[in-house]
Enzyme design. Structure first.
Site, PDB file in Angstrom:
ATOM      1  CD  GLU A 178      -2.717   1.466   2.446  1.00 32.80           C
ATOM      2  OE1 GLU A 178      -3.457   2.042   2.470  1.00 32.80           O
ATOM      3  OE2 GLU A 178      -2.749   0.087   3.230  1.00 32.80           O
ATOM      4  CE  LYS A 220      -6.071  -0.470   1.377  1.00 33.78           C
ATOM      5  NZ  LYS A 220      -6.462  -0.763   2.467  1.00 33.78           N
TER       6      LYS A 220
END
Length: 331
Positions: A178, A220
């Site tokens: 992420e 992500k």
């Protein structure tokens, strides 16, 4: 150590991101979750935090729209009211359990306010414990600000993400990678694209150098958007700008992409996803990994009152249906 073959990691990553289902982020830290409870008039405690996370997990039919749930360490080690550990209960309910393993951010010296995410010390041992207790995947978040990101801060965070991802795969856990470019501020779409491009370029350079199997990760990222204090643009423009950056920098072998919501309103972020999912030529499935966009209304509806659990479930499930519908162009 639990070592899974690459095909098994790929299967889990694909399960998390395909079929129109997405990942529910319920991994707020104790401090953040306590603050959110108190804002809703709920006295903060380990029990209250457990009750709230149990409310989310046990919504009837959640697995129709949600493939995985990200938990923090406290929740991962707690039991539901019926005595089942959270990771076991999640699997029994058809949802893969995940765990946030970073320990937060600190300032990078000499980088004008840029941040570095910490948590690598002892990570291998922690991952082994999580794997033994049923974790299917993990999450590590790097944070970038449009105005403070530098090539060095991008490379430093990319290196940490790559070390984390390699350790996850070594322990049979799929890593969610992420790199979040924050949407706070008044920057325009081009500035967001520039920062996102710098972050993703550094991250994938480091992942490849670390020999991370890209077929066994979930990316992500943020959507490429103007800052929340800037003039809004059409969702189609956000989708086009986001796809242009991803197509340039995200290798085709990445198993799937699950977008974060980043503080955008639920309807807005679902519109971004719907427009992007409808674009042709994507080599990877796209879906959602939202937190506040899915759960804030449910938390407000519940407010710590047991009699409001059914109503909170209805609100949560409707938000999940909306996000899933946005992703279904990619199913």
């Amino acid at each position: 150590m639990t070592t899974l073959p690459a095909t098994a990691l790929a299967d889990i990553a694909q399960q998390l991101t395909s079929g129109g289902r997405g990942i529910l982020a319920a991994d707020e830290s104790i401090k953040t979750m306590s603050s959110r409870l108190e804002q809703e008039g709920v006295p903060a405690s380990a029990t209250a935090r457990r009750d709230y996370r149990e409310l989310l997990l046990t919504a009837d039919g959640l697995s129709e729209r949600i493939s995985g749930i990200i938990l923090c360490d406290e929740t991962f080690g707690q039991d539901l009211a019926d005595g089942r550990p959270f990771p076991i209960a999640a699997r029994e309910l058809g949802i893969l359990p995940g765990i946030k393993v970073d320990t937060g951010t600190t300032a990078l010296p000499g980088q004008g306010g840029a941040l570095i995410t910490e948590g690598l010390d002892g990570l291998g041992a922690r991952l082994a414990s999580y794997a033994d207790r049923g974790a299917a995947f993990a999450k590590w978040r790097a944070v970038f600000d449009v105005h403070t990101i530098t090539p060095y801060s991008a490379a430093a965070n990319g290196h940490a993400l790559a070390r984390y991802a390699a350790l996850c795969q070594q322990h049979g856990i799929v890593p969610i990678v992420e790199p979040e470019v924050l949407c706070t501020g008044d920057h325009d779409l081009a500035a967001s694209a520039k920062a996102t491009r710098l972050a993703l370029s550094a991250v994938f350079t480091e992942l490849v150098d670390a020999a991370v199997d890209l077929g066994g990760i979930v990316l992500k990222p943020n959507f490429v958007t103007p800052g929340l204090d800037a003039a809004a643009v059409a969702p189609a423009d956000v989708a086009a700008a986001t796809f242009a950056v991803l197509r340039e920098l995200v290798p085709a072998e990445v198993a799937g992409i699950a977008f974060l919501s980043g503080g955008h309103p639920t309807s807005r972020v679902c519109a971004f996803l719907s427009e992007l999912a409808a674009l042709d030529g994507r080599p990877w499935p796209v879906t959602f990994s939202f937190g506040r966009a899915l759960v804030s209304a449910a938390l407000h509806t519940w407010g710590g009152t047991n009699s409001e659990v059914p109503a909170a479930h209805r609100v949560l499930l409707q938000n999940c249906r909306n996000a899933s519908a946005a992703a279904e162009h990619a199913a």
